[in-house]
Write a protein that holds these residues in place. Structure first.
Motif, PDB file in Angstrom:
ATOM      1  N   LYS A   1      -8.495   2.336   7.273  1.00 57.61           N
ATOM      2  CA  LYS A   1      -9.612   1.406   7.436  1.00 57.61           C
ATOM      3  C   LYS A   1      -9.142   0.076   8.024  1.00 57.61           C
ATOM      4  N   LEU A   2      -7.980  -0.396   7.571  1.00 59.37           N
ATOM      5  CA  LEU A   2      -7.485  -1.709   8.008  1.00 59.37           C
ATOM      6  C   LEU A   2      -6.870  -1.674   9.405  1.00 59.37           C
TER       7      LEU A   2
ATOM      8  N   ILE B   1      -7.283   3.247   2.851  1.00 56.72           N
ATOM      9  CA  ILE B   1      -7.305   1.790   3.079  1.00 56.72           C
ATOM     10  C   ILE B   1      -6.494   1.438   4.320  1.00 56.72           C
TER      11      ILE B   1
ATOM     12  N   LEU C   1       0.817  -1.209   0.000  1.00 55.04           N
ATOM     13  CA  LEU C   1       0.000   0.000   0.000  1.00 55.04           C
ATOM     14  C   LEU C   1       0.854   1.264   0.000  1.00 55.04           C
TER      15      LEU C   1
ATOM     16  N   THR D   1      -4.898   4.764  -0.932  1.00 54.49           N
ATOM     17  CA  THR D   1      -4.134   3.799  -0.135  1.00 54.49           C
ATOM     18  C   THR D   1      -4.054   4.233   1.333  1.00 54.49           C
TER      19      THR D   1
END
Length: 204
Positions: free
Chosen positions: A64-65, A61, A14, A58
């Motif tokens: 979020k992760l 993301i 990422l 990215t």
């Protein structure tokens, strides 16, 4: 939001994915001109716009992760949006080329302020990954501060004195390799001042 650990390879993908895609896209589109909404854009400017979008995606993301973003990630995101946005808006390559300079100067100045206060701000963001004794953190922080200043100077020299092709290659591979080699070169400090697994850390 609760934080969670992320697979290192996913995190690496990422973080490096947008840089690699920018390099590949630039190589493919560098000699092309694109007419979009009545305005002509060079391949470099087009890839800069795509790069900004990829960084936003990215970073979102990652948040979020993991449920969190480091100050370095946030600073990088802000500079990419501001400097990349200016490059696209004004169709001026110089702004995105200056982004690494500003980023590394910001890191160096932040770490330097901590050193002047007798603290290692690096420890605050890397303590879990690198459990070190306080002396080790101070040595590593001093060296990384000087290294970030050197990277800022190197980026300025490359983009001002060489072609865009050279700068893109330097940005994609040179800066990434330099950071990797720096931490490899610090293996002596990392091993000499490493904490034992059950050793208490200094939280002062």
């Amino acid at each position: 939001m609760a934080t969670s650990k992320l697979n290192p390879m996913v995190k690496l993908g990422l973080e490096l994915g947008p840089i690699v895609l920018f390099f590949a896209g630039f190589r493919f589109f560098k000699d092309k001109t694109f007419h979009i909404l009545g305005t002509d854009y060079s391949g470099f400017i087009l890839m800069t716009a795509i790069f900004v979008v990829l960084i936003i995606a990215t970073t979102a993301i990652l948040w979020k992760l993991t449920g969190t973003l480091s100050k370095m990630q946030l600073m990088t995101l802000i500079l990419v949006i501001v400097m990349g946005g200016l490059s696209v808006w004004l169709k001026d390559e110089r702004f995105i080329k200056m982004k690494p300079t500003l980023l590394y100067l910001a890191f160096a100045i932040t770490l330097g302020i901590g050193l002047l206060r007798g603290q290692s701000y690096l420890k605050l963001v890397m303590e879990e990954a690198l459990p070190l004794q306080p002396e080790g953190w101070m040595i590593l922080t001093r060296r990384l501060t000087a290294f970030f200043f050197a990277l800022a100077i190197a980026n300025e020299a490359i983009w001002r004195m060489f072609s865009t092709d050279t700068w893109v290659t330097f940005k994609t591979f040179g800066l990434t390799a330099a950071l990797f080699l720096f931490f490899i070169s610090q293996s002596g400090v990392l091993s000499r001042f490493a904490l034992e697994p059950d050793a208490p850390t200094d939280n002062s």
